[in-house]
Design a protein around this motif. Structure first.
Motif, PDB file in Angstrom:
ATOM      1  N   ALA A 160      42.732 -49.683  30.491  1.00 51.16           N
ATOM      2  CA  ALA A 160      43.637 -48.519  30.956  1.00 51.16           C
ATOM      3  C   ALA A 160      43.056 -47.180  30.396  1.00 51.16           C
ATOM      4  O   ALA A 160      42.700 -47.427  29.265  1.00 51.16           O
ATOM      5  CB  ALA A 160      45.161 -48.765  30.809  1.00 51.16           C
ATOM      6  N   SER A 161      43.574 -46.270  30.870  1.00 52.10           N
ATOM      7  CA  SER A 161      42.941 -44.645  30.214  1.00 52.10           C
ATOM      8  C   SER A 161      44.169 -44.328  29.349  1.00 52.10           C
ATOM      9  O   SER A 161      45.233 -44.374  29.868  1.00 52.10           O
ATOM     10  CB  SER A 161      42.530 -43.987  31.427  1.00 52.10           C
ATOM     11  N   GLU A 162      43.691 -43.295  28.494  1.00 53.46           N
ATOM     12  CA  GLU A 162      44.742 -42.835  28.003  1.00 53.46           C
ATOM     13  C   GLU A 162      44.348 -41.263  27.373  1.00 53.46           C
ATOM     14  O   GLU A 162      42.999 -41.083  27.184  1.00 53.46           O
ATOM     15  CB  GLU A 162      45.552 -43.246  26.590  1.00 53.46           C
ATOM     16  N   GLU A 163      45.198 -40.204  27.311  1.00 53.57           N
ATOM     17  CA  GLU A 163      44.687 -38.943  26.986  1.00 53.57           C
ATOM     18  C   GLU A 163      43.858 -38.973  25.690  1.00 53.57           C
ATOM     19  O   GLU A 163      44.631 -39.463  24.661  1.00 53.57           O
ATOM     20  CB  GLU A 163      45.656 -37.833  27.184  1.00 53.57           C
ATOM     21  N   THR A 164      42.698 -38.552  25.377  1.00 57.01           N
ATOM     22  CA  THR A 164      42.066 -38.593  24.377  1.00 57.01           C
ATOM     23  C   THR A 164      41.531 -37.020  24.166  1.00 57.01           C
ATOM     24  O   THR A 164      40.831 -36.353  25.003  1.00 57.01           O
ATOM     25  CB  THR A 164      40.695 -39.358  24.525  1.00 57.01           C
ATOM     26  N   THR A 165      41.440 -36.430  23.032  1.00 57.66           N
ATOM     27  CA  THR A 165      40.875 -35.478  22.552  1.00 57.66           C
ATOM     28  C   THR A 165      39.672 -35.560  21.890  1.00 57.66           C
ATOM     29  O   THR A 165      39.428 -36.268  20.854  1.00 57.66           O
ATOM     30  CB  THR A 165      41.776 -34.583  21.402  1.00 57.66           C
ATOM     31  N   VAL A 166      38.505 -35.285  22.817  1.00 64.50           N
ATOM     32  CA  VAL A 166      37.133 -35.319  22.229  1.00 64.50           C
ATOM     33  C   VAL A 166      36.809 -34.132  21.390  1.00 64.50           C
ATOM     34  O   VAL A 166      36.824 -32.969  21.678  1.00 64.50           O
ATOM     35  CB  VAL A 166      36.292 -35.508  23.200  1.00 64.50           C
ATOM     36  N   CYS A 167      36.360 -34.243  20.020  1.00 69.78           N
ATOM     37  CA  CYS A 167      36.154 -33.337  19.213  1.00 69.78           C
ATOM     38  C   CYS A 167      34.637 -33.606  18.696  1.00 69.78           C
ATOM     39  O   CYS A 167      34.224 -34.509  18.356  1.00 69.78           O
ATOM     40  CB  CYS A 167      36.987 -33.075  17.784  1.00 69.78           C
ATOM     41  N   GLY A 168      34.155 -32.605  18.275  1.00 72.92           N
ATOM     42  CA  GLY A 168      32.749 -32.715  17.166  1.00 72.92           C
ATOM     43  C   GLY A 168      33.056 -32.723  15.909  1.00 72.92           C
ATOM     44  O   GLY A 168      34.107 -32.912  15.526  1.00 72.92           O
ATOM     45  N   ARG A 169      31.801 -32.800  15.271  1.00 76.83           N
ATOM     46  CA  ARG A 169      32.032 -32.970  13.856  1.00 76.83           C
ATOM     47  C   ARG A 169      31.877 -31.669  12.911  1.00 76.83           C
ATOM     48  O   ARG A 169      31.658 -31.969  11.756  1.00 76.83           O
ATOM     49  CB  ARG A 169      31.009 -34.199  13.365  1.00 76.83           C
ATOM     50  N   SER A 170      32.071 -30.515  13.654  1.00 75.67           N
ATOM     51  CA  SER A 170      31.958 -29.440  12.803  1.00 75.67           C
ATOM     52  C   SER A 170      33.280 -29.232  11.975  1.00 75.67           C
ATOM     53  O   SER A 170      34.479 -29.696  12.193  1.00 75.67           O
ATOM     54  CB  SER A 170      31.767 -28.145  13.739  1.00 75.67           C
ATOM     55  N   CYS A 171      33.246 -28.541  11.001  1.00 76.58           N
ATOM     56  CA  CYS A 171      34.211 -27.953  10.079  1.00 76.58           C
ATOM     57  C   CYS A 171      35.112 -27.196  10.754  1.00 76.58           C
ATOM     58  O   CYS A 171      35.512 -26.115   9.973  1.00 76.58           O
ATOM     59  CB  CYS A 171      33.860 -27.865   8.643  1.00 76.58           C
ATOM     60  N   GLU A 172      35.680 -27.418  11.866  1.00 76.24           N
ATOM     61  CA  GLU A 172      36.886 -26.432  12.368  1.00 76.24           C
ATOM     62  C   GLU A 172      37.315 -27.352  13.677  1.00 76.24           C
ATOM     63  O   GLU A 172      36.825 -28.359  13.776  1.00 76.24           O
ATOM     64  CB  GLU A 172      36.276 -25.282  12.716  1.00 76.24           C
ATOM     65  N   ASN A 173      38.141 -26.877  14.208  1.00 73.49           N
ATOM     66  CA  ASN A 173      38.821 -27.705  15.445  1.00 73.49           C
ATOM     67  C   ASN A 173      37.847 -27.332  16.657  1.00 73.49           C
ATOM     68  O   ASN A 173      37.998 -26.689  17.637  1.00 73.49           O
ATOM     69  CB  ASN A 173      40.042 -27.066  15.830  1.00 73.49           C
ATOM     70  N   ASP A 174      36.655 -27.998  16.796  1.00 75.61           N
ATOM     71  CA  ASP A 174      36.061 -27.809  17.686  1.00 75.61           C
ATOM     72  C   ASP A 174      36.002 -28.915  18.679  1.00 75.61           C
ATOM     73  O   ASP A 174      35.330 -29.832  19.077  1.00 75.61           O
ATOM     74  CB  ASP A 174      34.171 -27.975  17.229  1.00 75.61           C
ATOM     75  N   ARG A 175      37.221 -28.738  19.648  1.00 75.36           N
ATOM     76  CA  ARG A 175      37.402 -29.448  20.569  1.00 75.36           C
ATOM     77  C   ARG A 175      36.471 -29.332  21.893  1.00 75.36           C
ATOM     78  O   ARG A 175      36.361 -28.319  22.385  1.00 75.36           O
ATOM     79  CB  ARG A 175      38.835 -28.929  21.185  1.00 75.36           C
ATOM     80  N   LEU A 176      36.012 -30.531  22.168  1.00 77.88           N
ATOM     81  CA  LEU A 176      34.971 -30.268  23.174  1.00 77.88           C
ATOM     82  C   LEU A 176      35.606 -30.535  24.798  1.00 77.88           C
ATOM     83  O   LEU A 176      35.299 -29.816  25.598  1.00 77.88           O
ATOM     84  CB  LEU A 176      33.730 -31.435  23.098  1.00 77.88           C
ATOM     85  N   VAL A 177      36.594 -31.688  25.000  1.00 76.10           N
ATOM     86  CA  VAL A 177      37.304 -31.717  25.952  1.00 76.10           C
ATOM     87  C   VAL A 177      38.572 -32.578  25.764  1.00 76.10           C
ATOM     88  O   VAL A 177      38.505 -33.556  24.810  1.00 76.10           O
ATOM     89  CB  VAL A 177      36.490 -32.731  26.992  1.00 76.10           C
ATOM     90  N   VAL A 178      39.452 -32.325  26.471  1.00 76.92           N
ATOM     91  CA  VAL A 178      40.737 -33.190  26.495  1.00 76.92           C
ATOM     92  C   VAL A 178      40.920 -34.040  27.870  1.00 76.92           C
ATOM     93  O   VAL A 178      40.742 -33.401  28.805  1.00 76.92           O
ATOM     94  CB  VAL A 178      41.942 -32.812  26.402  1.00 76.92           C
ATOM     95  N   ALA A 179      40.710 -35.269  27.947  1.00 74.52           N
ATOM     96  CA  ALA A 179      40.596 -35.989  29.174  1.00 74.52           C
ATOM     97  C   ALA A 179      41.180 -37.541  29.105  1.00 74.52           C
ATOM     98  O   ALA A 179      41.049 -38.034  27.602  1.00 74.52           O
ATOM     99  CB  ALA A 179      38.922 -35.994  29.722  1.00 74.52           C
ATOM    100  N   ASP A 180      41.129 -38.393  29.985  1.00 71.48           N
ATOM    101  CA  ASP A 180      41.671 -39.839  30.100  1.00 71.48           C
ATOM    102  C   ASP A 180      40.385 -40.457  29.979  1.00 71.48           C
ATOM    103  O   ASP A 180      39.489 -40.222  30.747  1.00 71.48           O
ATOM    104  CB  ASP A 180      42.368 -40.044  31.501  1.00 71.48           C
ATOM    105  N   LEU A 181      40.553 -41.293  28.788  1.00 67.29           N
ATOM    106  CA  LEU A 181      39.207 -42.155  28.363  1.00 67.29           C
ATOM    107  C   LEU A 181      39.952 -43.646  28.337  1.00 67.29           C
ATOM    108  O   LEU A 181      41.076 -43.712  27.843  1.00 67.29           O
ATOM    109  CB  LEU A 181      38.342 -41.648  27.267  1.00 67.29           C
ATOM    110  N   PRO A 182      39.127 -44.613  28.371  1.00 70.82           N
ATOM    111  CA  PRO A 182      39.650 -45.978  28.142  1.00 70.82           C
ATOM    112  C   PRO A 182      40.326 -46.163  26.703  1.00 70.82           C
ATOM    113  O   PRO A 182      39.729 -45.420  25.770  1.00 70.82           O
ATOM    114  CB  PRO A 182      38.350 -46.611  28.308  1.00 70.82           C
ATOM    115  N   VAL A 183      41.360 -46.643  26.635  1.00 68.81           N
ATOM    116  CA  VAL A 183      41.915 -47.088  25.410  1.00 68.81           C
ATOM    117  C   VAL A 183      41.171 -47.791  24.332  1.00 68.81           C
ATOM    118  O   VAL A 183      41.420 -47.707  23.080  1.00 68.81           O
ATOM    119  CB  VAL A 183      43.058 -47.773  25.481  1.00 68.81           C
ATOM    120  N   ASP A 184      40.060 -48.398  24.860  1.00 71.05           N
ATOM    121  CA  ASP A 184      39.393 -49.389  23.869  1.00 71.05           C
ATOM    122  C   ASP A 184      38.092 -48.564  23.724  1.00 71.05           C
ATOM    123  O   ASP A 184      37.115 -49.237  22.979  1.00 71.05           O
ATOM    124  CB  ASP A 184      39.114 -50.696  24.544  1.00 71.05           C
TER     125      ASP A 184
END
Ligand code: LLP
Length: 395
Positions: free
Chosen positions: A314-338
């Motif tokens: 199933a999918s769930e809302e996932t916040t994809v972030c980068g690895r920079s030293c700040e809140n560098d959110r790339l996208v918020v989207a439904d992605l597989p729970v696994d």
């Protein structure tokens, strides 16, 4: 290695072909706006096409030259050209220049050589505002670009009096990521009026360039800007407008950037970690704001897909972030729970203004670019090495 920018050969070729069709069937002058993405391998694709290249810096010019693009097929842009850049223009390294303001016109007149006149277009600010993000809007009173309408006559007169300049056209660019033909239609009569007045003043104009800006929807399968029908309307309106003013219809020019490369590009990232903070699930990937700044800058959406395997989870809302030293959110989207560390995430439509706006923030190396298609790939730009990061440091 990731991050990586993959350019789909077929999509790129189809986008170029779409504009080549406008060159061939409608006689439109199309220049690819290199600011969207430029490196030698891509410039070679442009060289092999019916398109010209719009450059706005010494670096873009050098790239076009390295790819063997003839000067006549390049046009120089920019609202703050340096002395070196104006010198490159005056010495014939590009076929045309789009002049943004009076100071530049004066500087060029001083560098110009009457034996080899520079072909000049004047950038006009029609005052039309396109409904796009304020940061990428380039027409309108709040915008720094171009001659205001009231200043065009004086610029025309100045250029006509300069033996080293040949005024060949007017130029306008309304903004970027525009999904509506209306601003183009609205600025056309304004430009045609200015064009007719310049002809009357004795300028040997032949070209009217409407810039780029055609939107690319980041949602897979979404409707795109209907380029062909917008252009058909513009061509018809141009012919009718010219007839009404008793002048020959100018050659139409376009400068697409995004619509050539955006949907050809996909950024690939490796998931480094999955974590939860309160109700929010984060996936941290091995890129971020440094290689992909558009989400932070413009709130841009780049559609994510799990790329290394299929998942029935199933999918769930996932916040994809980068690895920079700040809140560098790339996208918020439904992605597989696994979704798990080691997985590959692909972010779509990153061909335009992503690599070209990337930085070395946090001293991260810029990614590689590869052309991908038909089961094989060819490297276009090497990934920066650690040594590249230290190259300019004085020891
Ligand atoms: N012509 C001129 C004079 C331009 O300034 C631009 C883009 C273009 C053509 C190409 O526009 P396009 O077809 O690519 O929309 N960094 C922003 C976009 C800035 C656009 C700047 N000028 C972004 O990432 O959305």
């Amino acid at each position: 290695a990731t991050p990586l920018l993959a350019l789909d050969d077929d999509v790129l070729a189809a986008n170029i072909a779409r504009f080549e069709a406008l060159v061939r069937t409608r006689g439109i002058d199309v220049c690819y706006a290199g600011k969207a993405l430029l490196f030698v391998g891509l410039a070679r694709r442009i060289d092999a096409s019916a398109l010209g290249l719009d450059v706005c810096s010494q670096g873009e010019l050098l790239t076009g030259e390295a790819a063997g693009i003839a000067p006549a097929r390049m046009v120089f842009h920019g609202c703050g050209k340096t002395h070196d850049e104006l010198d490159a223009v005056a010495s014939g390294r590009v076929g045309r220049v789009v002049v943004d303001h009076h100071d530049e016109l004066r500087a060029l007149a001083n560098l110009a050589n009457a034996a080899r006149p520079i072909k000049v277009l004047l950038r006009v600010n029609t005052g039309i505002e396109a409904h796009t993000h304020a940061y990428v809007r380039t027409g309108g009173e709040e915008s720094k670009f171009g001659f205001p309408l009231g200043g065009v006559a004086a610029a025309v007169a100045f250029a006509l009096a300069s033996p080293g300049m040949r005024l060949v056209g007017l130029h306008s660019h309304l903004g970027s990521q525009i999904f509506d033909a209306a601003p183009y239609d609205a600025s056309l009569p304004i430009l045609l009026d200015a064009y007719a007045r310049a002809l009357e003043a004795g300028a040997p104009l032949t070209d009217l360039v409407l810039g780029g800006g055609f939107g690319v929807d980041p949602i897979p399968g979404a409707a795109r800007f209907d380029l062909e029908s917008a252009v058909a309307t513009l061509v018809a309106d141009l012919a009718a407008g010219a007839r009404a003013r008793g002048i020959a219809a100018p050659r139409l020019g376009l400068e697409p950037g995004r619509s050539i490369v955006a949907d050809a590009g996909t950024s690939l990232y490796r998931v480094i970690a999955i974590k939860h903070q309160g109700a929010r699930k984060f996936a941290i990937v091995d890129g971020g704001i440094a290689d992909n700044p558009r989400p932070a800058l413009y709130g841009a959406y780049h559609h994510p897909t799990l790329a290394n395997r299929t998942s029935d989870a199933a999918s769930e809302e996932t916040t994809v972030c980068g690895r920079s030293c700040e809140n560098d959110r790339l996208v918020v989207a439904d992605l597989p729970v696994d979704l798990a560390p080691g997985d590959l995430l692909a972010l779509g439509t990153t061909g335009a203004y992503t690599y070209s706006m990337a930085s070395n923030y946090n001293r991260f190396p810029r990614p590689a670019i590869a052309f991908a298609g038909a089961g094989k790939h060819v490297l276009g730009v090497r990934r920066e090495a650690s040594a590249d990061l230290l190259r300019n440091d004085v020891r």
